[in-house]
Motif scaffolding. Sequence first.
Motif, PDB file in Angstrom:
ATOM      1  N   LEU A 153       0.825  -1.195   0.000  1.00  0.00           N
ATOM      2  CA  LEU A 153       0.000   0.000   0.000  1.00  0.00           C
ATOM      3  C   LEU A 153       0.865   1.252   0.000  1.00  0.00           C
ATOM      4  O   LEU A 153       1.890   1.310   0.667  1.00  0.00           O
ATOM      5  CB  LEU A 153      -0.901   0.016   1.240  1.00  0.00           C
ATOM      6  N   THR A 154       0.403   2.248  -0.736  1.00  0.00           N
ATOM      7  CA  THR A 154       1.042   3.555  -0.700  1.00  0.00           C
ATOM      8  C   THR A 154       0.374   4.385   0.382  1.00  0.00           C
ATOM      9  O   THR A 154      -0.669   4.001   0.924  1.00  0.00           O
ATOM     10  CB  THR A 154       0.893   4.268  -2.046  1.00  0.00           C
ATOM     11  N   ASP A 168      -3.088   4.976  -0.651  1.00  0.00           N
ATOM     12  CA  ASP A 168      -3.961   3.820  -0.410  1.00  0.00           C
ATOM     13  C   ASP A 168      -4.472   3.825   1.026  1.00  0.00           C
ATOM     14  O   ASP A 168      -5.655   3.594   1.277  1.00  0.00           O
ATOM     15  CB  ASP A 168      -3.215   2.502  -0.666  1.00  0.00           C
TER      16      ASP A 168
END
Length: 66
Positions: A12-13, A16
């Motif tokens: 995940l960023t 996100d």
Amino acid sequence: MAADRVVSVGFLTAQDLMILGAGFRRHFPVPHDDVFERLLEQLDRLEATPLADGVVLKAAPPKPVT
């Protein structure tokens, strides 16, 4: 207990996590110390093909050296 079993693992960023919201707490931050750099590079080269009950992962052709 079947409802609590892991069904997905992802990368995940920060965006996100923002979209998932403050209630999403089951993530484990990765330190920015390049420990996972080689692993992430290899994962970026995989091509995923969905199947009915899963996915097939194939190595993509190597990137040319520049």
